[in-house]
Design a protein around this motif. Structure first.
Motif, short mmCIF file in Angstrom:
data_model
loop_
_atom_site.label_atom_id
_atom_site.label_comp_id
_atom_site.label_asym_id
_atom_site.label_seq_id
_atom_site.Cartn_x
_atom_site.Cartn_y
_atom_site.Cartn_z
N CYS A 58 -10.56 7.87 -8.83
CA CYS A 58 -11.12 6.52 -8.89
C CYS A 58 -12.43 6.47 -8.11
CB CYS A 58 -10.10 5.53 -8.31
SG CYS A 58 -10.55 3.82 -8.54
N GLU A 104 -14.52 3.63 -8.51
CA GLU A 104 -14.84 2.21 -8.35
C GLU A 104 -13.53 1.44 -8.28
OE1 GLU A 104 -15.93 0.14 -12.33
OE2 GLU A 104 -16.71 2.19 -12.52
N ASP A 105 -13.59 0.22 -7.81
CA ASP A 105 -12.37 -0.59 -7.75
C ASP A 105 -11.75 -0.67 -9.13
OD1 ASP A 105 -12.41 -1.25 -4.99
OD2 ASP A 105 -13.91 -2.80 -5.37
N ARG A 127 -3.69 -1.43 -7.96
CA ARG A 127 -5.05 -1.57 -7.47
C ARG A 127 -5.46 -0.27 -6.81
NH1 ARG A 127 -4.89 -6.70 -3.83
NH2 ARG A 127 -4.99 -5.09 -2.28
N GLY A 146 -5.69 3.25 0.06
CA GLY A 146 -6.54 2.82 -1.04
C GLY A 146 -5.82 2.58 -2.35
N TYR A 147 -4.49 2.72 -2.36
CA TYR A 147 -3.69 2.54 -3.58
C TYR A 147 -2.57 1.54 -3.31
CZ TYR A 147 -0.52 3.52 -7.44
OH TYR A 147 0.30 3.39 -8.55
N TRP A 148 -2.57 0.43 -4.06
CA TRP A 148 -1.57 -0.62 -3.88
C TRP A 148 -0.84 -0.88 -5.19
CZ3 TRP A 148 -6.58 -0.85 -2.22
CH2 TRP A 148 -6.79 -0.99 -0.84
N GLU A 167 0.86 -1.18 0.00
CA GLU A 167 0.00 0.00 0.00
C GLU A 167 0.90 1.23 0.00
OE1 GLU A 167 -4.16 1.54 1.91
OE2 GLU A 167 -2.90 0.24 3.13
N ALA A 218 -8.82 1.75 -4.84
CA ALA A 218 -10.15 1.66 -4.24
C ALA A 218 -10.92 2.94 -4.57
CB ALA A 218 -10.02 1.49 -2.73
N PRO A 219 -12.24 2.88 -4.50
CA PRO A 219 -13.03 4.09 -4.71
C PRO A 219 -12.58 5.19 -3.74
CG PRO A 219 -14.45 2.16 -4.63
CD PRO A 219 -13.08 1.71 -4.23
#
Length: 120
Positions: free
Chosen positions: A103, A105-106, A52, A32-34, A28, A54-55
């Motif tokens: 972002c 949505e996923d 990846r 929310g960002y990986w 991470e 996340a919203p």
């Protein structure tokens, strides 16, 4: 079909790197960002990552100096300052091209960074 003996098979596979599904080391980098690094060769200026988001993830206007960024969206969607990129969409940004990220949505994407050395 004839299968080569083990030493011959090993020689055929030399130079190939495999990473099984689920073996990715997700880190991470921001809430929310990986990212998961698939390939990195600093000597050649190459990086291939899975991303990846996340919203709710948002990155303001920024640029990647000295490297080209290629993005292929695998699932979900995100948008930059110009458009929404959805699963199957591709974008390529030249070094220094300003962009933002939002972002809702996923999203899962493949990122490829290549160092660009200016020619004189």
């Amino acid at each position: 079909m004839t299968i080569p003996p083990a030493p011959a098979l090993a020689a055929l596979l030399a130079g190939t790197h495999y990473l099984p599904a689920g073996a990715f080391a997700w880190q991470e980098k921001h809430p929310g960002y990986w990212e998961a690094t698939l390939h990195q060769d600093p000597a050649k200026g190459e990086r291939t990552l899975l991303m990846r988001m996340a919203p709710g993830v948002r990155f303001g206007l920024h640029a990647h100096e000295g490297e080209r960024e290629q993005i292929y969206v695998l699932s979900g969607a995100f948008r930059d300052q110009n458009r929404t990129l959805r699963a199957g969409d591709y974008a390529c940004r030249e070094p220094g091209a300003p962009h933002s990220t939002d972002c809702d949505e996923d999203c899962l994407a493949l990122l490829v960074y290549t160092q660009i050395i200016p020619t004189l």
